[in-house]
Design a protein around this motif. Structure first.
Motif, PDB file in Angstrom:
ATOM      1  N   GLU A   1       0.838  -1.203   0.000  1.00  0.00           N
ATOM      2  CA  GLU A   1       0.000   0.000   0.000  1.00  0.00           C
ATOM      3  C   GLU A   1       0.874   1.255   0.000  1.00  0.00           C
ATOM      4  N   PRO A   2       0.496   2.287  -0.763  1.00  0.00           N
ATOM      5  CA  PRO A   2       1.245   3.549  -0.717  1.00  0.00           C
ATOM      6  C   PRO A   2       1.252   4.143   0.690  1.00  0.00           C
ATOM      7  N   ILE A   3       2.278   4.930   0.973  1.00  0.00           N
ATOM      8  CA  ILE A   3       2.428   5.581   2.269  1.00  0.00           C
ATOM      9  C   ILE A   3       1.698   6.923   2.243  1.00  0.00           C
ATOM     10  N   ALA A   4       0.982   7.218   3.312  1.00  0.00           N
ATOM     11  CA  ALA A   4       0.202   8.457   3.383  1.00  0.00           C
ATOM     12  C   ALA A   4       1.078   9.679   3.123  1.00  0.00           C
ATOM     13  N   ASN A   5       0.541  10.615   2.346  1.00  0.00           N
ATOM     14  CA  ASN A   5       1.186  11.896   2.016  1.00  0.00           C
ATOM     15  C   ASN A   5       2.401  11.747   1.111  1.00  0.00           C
ATOM     16  N   TYR A   6       2.545  10.575   0.486  1.00  0.00           N
ATOM     17  CA  TYR A   6       3.590  10.373  -0.516  1.00  0.00           C
ATOM     18  C   TYR A   6       2.929   9.813  -1.779  1.00  0.00           C
ATOM     19  N   PRO A   7       2.321  10.671  -2.595  1.00  0.00           N
ATOM     20  CA  PRO A   7       1.635  10.189  -3.798  1.00  0.00           C
ATOM     21  C   PRO A   7       2.618   9.602  -4.805  1.00  0.00           C
ATOM     22  N   LEU A   8       2.163   8.602  -5.537  1.00  0.00           N
ATOM     23  CA  LEU A   8       3.007   7.973  -6.544  1.00  0.00           C
ATOM     24  C   LEU A   8       3.125   8.873  -7.771  1.00  0.00           C
ATOM     25  N   SER A   9       4.250   8.773  -8.441  1.00  0.00           N
ATOM     26  CA  SER A   9       4.447   9.523  -9.683  1.00  0.00           C
ATOM     27  C   SER A   9       3.749   8.789 -10.825  1.00  0.00           C
ATOM     28  N   ASN A  10       3.754   9.399 -12.002  1.00  0.00           N
ATOM     29  CA  ASN A  10       3.107   8.791 -13.168  1.00  0.00           C
ATOM     30  C   ASN A  10       3.805   7.520 -13.635  1.00  0.00           C
ATOM     31  N   SER A  11       5.025   7.304 -13.177  1.00  0.00           N
ATOM     32  CA  SER A  11       5.774   6.111 -13.585  1.00  0.00           C
ATOM     33  C   SER A  11       5.828   5.071 -12.468  1.00  0.00           C
ATOM     34  N   GLU A  12       4.861   5.132 -11.551  1.00  0.00           N
ATOM     35  CA  GLU A  12       4.813   4.189 -10.436  1.00  0.00           C
ATOM     36  C   GLU A  12       3.385   3.682 -10.250  1.00  0.00           C
ATOM     37  N   ILE A  13       3.257   2.406  -9.891  1.00  0.00           N
ATOM     38  CA  ILE A  13       1.961   1.833  -9.553  1.00  0.00           C
ATOM     39  C   ILE A  13       2.127   0.986  -8.300  1.00  0.00           C
ATOM     40  N   SER A  14       1.011   0.623  -7.689  1.00  0.00           N
ATOM     41  CA  SER A  14       1.047  -0.173  -6.462  1.00  0.00           C
ATOM     42  C   SER A  14       0.056  -1.320  -6.562  1.00  0.00           C
ATOM     43  N   LEU A  15       0.473  -2.505  -6.104  1.00  0.00           N
ATOM     44  CA  LEU A  15      -0.427  -3.657  -6.042  1.00  0.00           C
ATOM     45  C   LEU A  15      -1.219  -3.681  -4.738  1.00  0.00           C
ATOM     46  N   ARG A  16      -0.880  -2.804  -3.808  1.00  0.00           N
ATOM     47  CA  ARG A  16      -1.647  -2.559  -2.584  1.00  0.00           C
ATOM     48  C   ARG A  16      -1.786  -3.786  -1.673  1.00  0.00           C
ATOM     49  N   LEU A  17      -0.725  -4.569  -1.567  1.00  0.00           N
ATOM     50  CA  LEU A  17      -0.747  -5.670  -0.606  1.00  0.00           C
ATOM     51  C   LEU A  17      -0.623  -5.113   0.806  1.00  0.00           C
ATOM     52  N   SER A  18      -1.286  -5.757   1.744  1.00  0.00           N
ATOM     53  CA  SER A  18      -1.277  -5.267   3.123  1.00  0.00           C
ATOM     54  C   SER A  18      -0.115  -5.824   3.938  1.00  0.00           C
ATOM     55  N   ALA A  19       0.551  -6.847   3.425  1.00  0.00           N
ATOM     56  CA  ALA A  19       1.656  -7.469   4.167  1.00  0.00           C
ATOM     57  C   ALA A  19       2.743  -7.890   3.182  1.00  0.00           C
ATOM     58  N   PRO A  20       4.006  -7.935   3.627  1.00  0.00           N
ATOM     59  CA  PRO A  20       5.089  -8.359   2.728  1.00  0.00           C
ATOM     60  C   PRO A  20       4.937  -9.826   2.347  1.00  0.00           C
ATOM     61  N   ILE A  21       5.367 -10.168   1.136  1.00  0.00           N
ATOM     62  CA  ILE A  21       5.250 -11.564   0.697  1.00  0.00           C
ATOM     63  C   ILE A  21       6.582 -12.155   0.250  1.00  0.00           C
ATOM     64  N   LEU A  22       7.581 -11.321  -0.030  1.00  0.00           N
ATOM     65  CA  LEU A  22       8.840 -11.840  -0.549  1.00  0.00           C
ATOM     66  C   LEU A  22       9.734 -12.323   0.586  1.00  0.00           C
ATOM     67  N   GLN A  23      10.353 -13.463   0.374  1.00  0.00           N
ATOM     68  CA  GLN A  23      11.261 -14.027   1.364  1.00  0.00           C
ATOM     69  C   GLN A  23      12.624 -13.347   1.240  1.00  0.00           C
ATOM     70  N   ASN A  24      13.108 -12.797   2.339  1.00  0.00           N
ATOM     71  CA  ASN A  24      14.370 -12.073   2.308  1.00  0.00           C
ATOM     72  C   ASN A  24      15.531 -13.003   1.957  1.00  0.00           C
ATOM     73  N   PRO A  25      16.462 -12.528   1.127  1.00  0.00           N
ATOM     74  CA  PRO A  25      17.603 -13.372   0.763  1.00  0.00           C
ATOM     75  C   PRO A  25      18.576 -13.533   1.919  1.00  0.00           C
ATOM     76  N   THR A  26      19.093 -14.740   2.076  1.00  0.00           N
ATOM     77  CA  THR A  26      20.056 -15.035   3.129  1.00  0.00           C
ATOM     78  C   THR A  26      21.163 -15.901   2.552  1.00  0.00           C
ATOM     79  N   THR A  27      22.403 -15.430   2.685  1.00  0.00           N
ATOM     80  CA  THR A  27      23.545 -16.224   2.223  1.00  0.00           C
ATOM     81  C   THR A  27      24.582 -16.429   3.322  1.00  0.00           C
ATOM     82  N   ASN A  28      24.299 -15.910   4.513  1.00  0.00           N
ATOM     83  CA  ASN A  28      25.296 -15.991   5.583  1.00  0.00           C
ATOM     84  C   ASN A  28      25.118 -17.233   6.447  1.00  0.00           C
ATOM     85  N   SER A  29      24.389 -18.212   5.961  1.00  0.00           N
ATOM     86  CA  SER A  29      24.240 -19.484   6.665  1.00  0.00           C
ATOM     87  C   SER A  29      24.032 -20.562   5.620  1.00  0.00           C
TER      88      SER A  29
END
Length: 372
Positions: A209-237
Motif C-alpha cells: 500500500e502507498p504511504i500516506a502523504n507520498y503520492p506515486l508519480s506517473n511512472s509508479e503503480i502499487s499492487l496494494r498488498l497489506s503485508a510483505p510476501i517476498l522471502q528475504n535473501p540469506t547467504t550468511n548461513s
C-alpha cells in the motif's frame, strides 16, 4: 500418493511448478510440461522414497496438512538416487522455492540448478515455451528488492522495476508479476488496461500500500498488498533462502503466459550488480532521485522531498515566492476571472498541504477574490 500412512498429498520441498488448471483458472504456462515430466519419471505404481530432515514438516493447503518431502525415484539399479525435484529444475520446468524452516538442506543446490537452467534458456526460461504469445520478446528487463528497508518490513518497500530497453513504447496491459509463491496469481493483480512503458523508461511496481502523504508519480503503480510476501535473501548461513519475481505475459486458452523477465535473490556466486539504467536516465544523466523515486523520498525526506506548505489566504505573489523557495513551481488558477484587478488570495492547493513531492514539482494554486 499411497504411503504407509495412507493416501497423502505431498508438498515437494524446494520447488514450485506452475499451476495446472483449476476451477477458477486455466493451466499456467509450463504446468502441463512439468506434469508430463513427472509422469514420465514416476509412472503410476512406481515405488518412490520420501525424505525430510524433520518428519513433522508440513504445510496446510485447503485445511489439509501436506507433508514436506523430497521425492526420490529408483535408478537403473533399483536404488533411490534420482532427485525428482532436481530433474524438474534442470529441465527448466520449476521455480525455486526455498524452505526457511526445517527443510533447507537443498536450497543452495536447487538455486544453482535453477541458475544453470536460466542461463541455458530452457523450459520456462526460454521465454517462448508456450505458443501464440504476441507480446514483444526481450523488450523489458527487471530489477527487484525483496527485503523492505522500511520499519516493520512494510510491504511498500518490496518492489520491482521494469525497464523498457527498446526504442519503442511497450504496452503491458494485463501482464502480471508473481513471486515464487502463489500470492500474486489472482487476476486482480494484473496490470490495468492502458499500462505502458515509454521507450527507455522505467515503471516501478510497489507491492504494498502507498504511504500516506507520498503520492506515486506517473511512472509508479502499487499492487496494494497489506503485508510483505517476498522471502528475504540469506547467504550468511547454510539456509540460502530467497525469492524470485517473474514478469508474465497475458495467458489465454490459446496460449501465452510466458515468463518474459525475471530476477532471483540472492544472486550467486556474486552479489547483484546494479544495471546502468537503475542509476542513470535514458539520456545518460544521473538520476536526481534514486529509483524507486517515492521510496527514496520516504527514506530520505530531507534530501529528496519537499512538503507542500499550507498557504491558504496568501496572495498570488506571496505563494509564488514561498513555493520557489522550496524548489516548487506554482501554477496559478484564477477562479474569479471576471473580477478585474481585485487582489486574489489562495483558496486551496493541489497536492494538498502536507503532501511530499519531489523538487521541481508543480503545485496547482487555486486563487479567488475574497468576499467583500
Amino acid at each position: 500418493m499411497k504411503t504407509c500412512r495412507g493416501v497423502l498429498e505431498i508438498r515437494q520441498i524446494g520447488i514450485q511448478a506452475t499451476e495446472t488448471s483449476k476451477p477458477d483458472h486455466i493451466s499456467q504456462c509450463g504446468a502441463d510440461e512439468a506434469t508430463n515430466l513427472m509422469r514420465k519419471m514416476l509412472p503410476i505404481g512406481s515405488e518412490v522414497q520420501l525424505r525430510a530432515t524433520n518428519y513433522a514438516s508440513s504445510n496446510n493447503y485447503q485445511e489439509v496438512a501436506r507433508p514436506f518431502r523430497t521425492i526420490y525415484a529408483k535408478d537403473g539399479e533399483g536404488k533411490f538416487t534420482i532427485d525428482v525435484q532436481a530433474k524438474l529444475l534442470a529441465a527448466g520446468l520449476s521455480l525455486w522455492f526455498p524452505n526457511s524452516t526445517n527443510e533447507y538442506f537443498h536450497n543452495l543446490e536447487y538455486l544453482n540448478l535453477l541458475n544453470i537452467a536460466t542461463e541455458a534458456k530452457i523450459g520456462l526460461w526460454s521465454k517462448t515455451l508456450c505458443p501464440n504469445d504476441l507480446t514483444p520478446l526481450d523488450s523489458i528487463e527487471l530489477w527487484i528488492n525483496s527485503d523492505s528497508p522500511l520499519s516493520n518490513e512494510n510491504a511498500f518497500g518490496e518492489y520491482a522495476l521494469l525497464h523498457n530497453k527498446t526504442d519503442k513504447e511497450v504496452d503491458i496491459s494485463n501482464w502480471s508479476i508473481r513471486d515464487t509463491s502463489l500470492e500474486l496469481r489472482d487476476e486482480k493483480f494484473a496490470f490495468a488496461s492502458g499500462t505502458k512503458i515509454g521507450a527507455g523508461q522505467v515503471l516501478t511496481v510497489y507491492l504494498g500500500e502507498p504511504i500516506a502523504n507520498y503520492p506515486l508519480s506517473n511512472s509508479e503503480i502499487s499492487l496494494r498488498l497489506s503485508a510483505p510476501i517476498l522471502q528475504n535473501p540469506t547467504t550468511n548461513s547454510d539456509k540460502f533462502t530467497g525469492d524470485g519475481i517473474y514478469l508474465i505475459s497475458p495467458r489465454t486458452t490459446k496460449g501465452g503466459g510466458n515468463i518474459r523477465a525475471w530476477m532471483h535473490r540472492p544472486c550467486i556466486p556474486n552479489d547483484c550488480a546494479a544495471p546502468e539504467w537503475l542509476l542513470k536516465n535514458s539520456d545518460g544523466s544521473a538520476r536526481v532521485i534514486p529509483l524507486p523515486q517515492t521510496l527514496s523520498m520516504i527514506l530520505n525526506p530531507a534530501k529528496y522531498a519537499r512538503k507542500v506548505p499550507d498557504l491558504t489566504g496568501l496572495t498570488s505573489e506571496q505563494v509564488v515566492g514561498a513555493l520557489a523557495g522550496l524548489d516548487l513551481i506554482a501554477q496559478i488558477v484564477d477562479l474569479s476571472p471576471n473580477s478585474g484587478k481585485a487582489p486574489r488570495i489562495v483558496r486551496d492547493l493541489s497536492p494538498k498541504p502536507g503532501t511530499n513531492v519531489p523538487a521541481g514539482a508543480i503545485v496547482k494554486v487555486n486563487v479567488i477574490v475574497p468576499d467583500a
